[in-house]
Design an enzyme around this catalytic site. Structure first.
Site, short mmCIF file in Angstrom:
data_model
loop_
_atom_site.label_atom_id
_atom_site.label_comp_id
_atom_site.label_asym_id
_atom_site.label_seq_id
_atom_site.Cartn_x
_atom_site.Cartn_y
_atom_site.Cartn_z
N CYS A 155 0.85 -1.19 0.00
CA CYS A 155 0.00 0.00 0.00
C CYS A 155 0.88 1.24 0.00
CB CYS A 155 -0.90 -0.02 1.24
SG CYS A 155 -2.01 1.40 1.36
N HIS A 174 -10.13 1.17 1.65
CA HIS A 174 -9.66 2.51 2.02
C HIS A 174 -10.84 3.46 2.21
CE1 HIS A 174 -5.33 2.68 2.05
NE2 HIS A 174 -5.22 2.10 0.87
N HIS A 219 -9.09 -3.54 -2.24
CA HIS A 219 -8.15 -2.72 -1.47
C HIS A 219 -8.63 -1.26 -1.43
CE1 HIS A 219 -3.87 -1.81 -0.20
NE2 HIS A 219 -4.28 -0.62 -0.61
N GLU A 220 -9.00 -0.72 -2.60
CA GLU A 220 -9.42 0.69 -2.66
C GLU A 220 -10.77 0.90 -1.98
OE1 GLU A 220 -7.10 2.73 -3.28
OE2 GLU A 220 -5.82 1.14 -4.08
#
Length: 176
Positions: A101, A147, A143-144
């Site tokens: 990351c 976030h 993953h995004e």
């Protein structure tokens, strides 16, 4: 002078934004949906595209550049794009592989994710966007979206690996 880029036949300045690093609180913020496409949102998307368009960067969420809005950009296999208000609508299979990351520099850990992921959102014209993929694309989509929900990939690690990663991050912060 800022670097220049040609997009859509026009020469324009490129804005590369600084990446926020853990433990910056914006990374733990649940991002707000984008309700109106304003000039500020258009500028945010351009900044996300400019900042992700660099070798080794697969994805970048808005909160990683300090903006708590639901938007991310991606750079997978030479294809650069974005999505606003992304929502994961399907996942299947499983993959277990290395993940890193930009907000957790220098650390790579094996992380368990779904292999296939489908995300729906909108573009700057309010039209529906569908992004989907397996492998690295599937991993990046999850993953995004994590976030944008206030999570970093370290949250998905096994207990001992997570402790090790957090110790490393504390040592790096003290040294800086």
């Amino acid at each position: 002078m800022a670097p220049l880029s040609i997009r859509k036949g026009r020469l324009r300045p490129v804005t590369i934004r600084d990446i926020r690093i853990v433990p910056d609180p914006v990374l733990r913020t649940v991002c707000d949906p984008i309700t109106t496409i304003t000039p500020a949102v258009r500028n945010l998307v351009q900044d996300l595209l400019d900042t992700v368009d660099d070798p080794g960067r697969a994805g970048l969420s808005a909160n990683q550049i300090g903006v708590a809005l639901r938007a991310f950009s991606y750079n997978i296999d030479g294809k650069v794009g974005y999505v606003l208000n992304p929502k994961i609508v399907a996942r299947s299979g499983e993959q277990y592989g290395d993940e890193g990351c930009l907000s957790v520099p220098g650390l790579w850990y094996k992380t368990r994710r779904a292999d296939y992921t489908r995300v729906e959102g909108i573009d700057l014209d309010g039209k529906k966007i569908v992004l989907e993929g397996k492998g690295i694309m599937g991993r990046m989509l999850q993953h995004e979206c994590d976030h944008l929900d206030g999570h970093v990939y370290l949250d998905r690690l096994e207990k001992e690996e997570r402790r090790e990663a957090l110790r490393y991050m504390r040592r790096q912060q003290k040294a800086a």
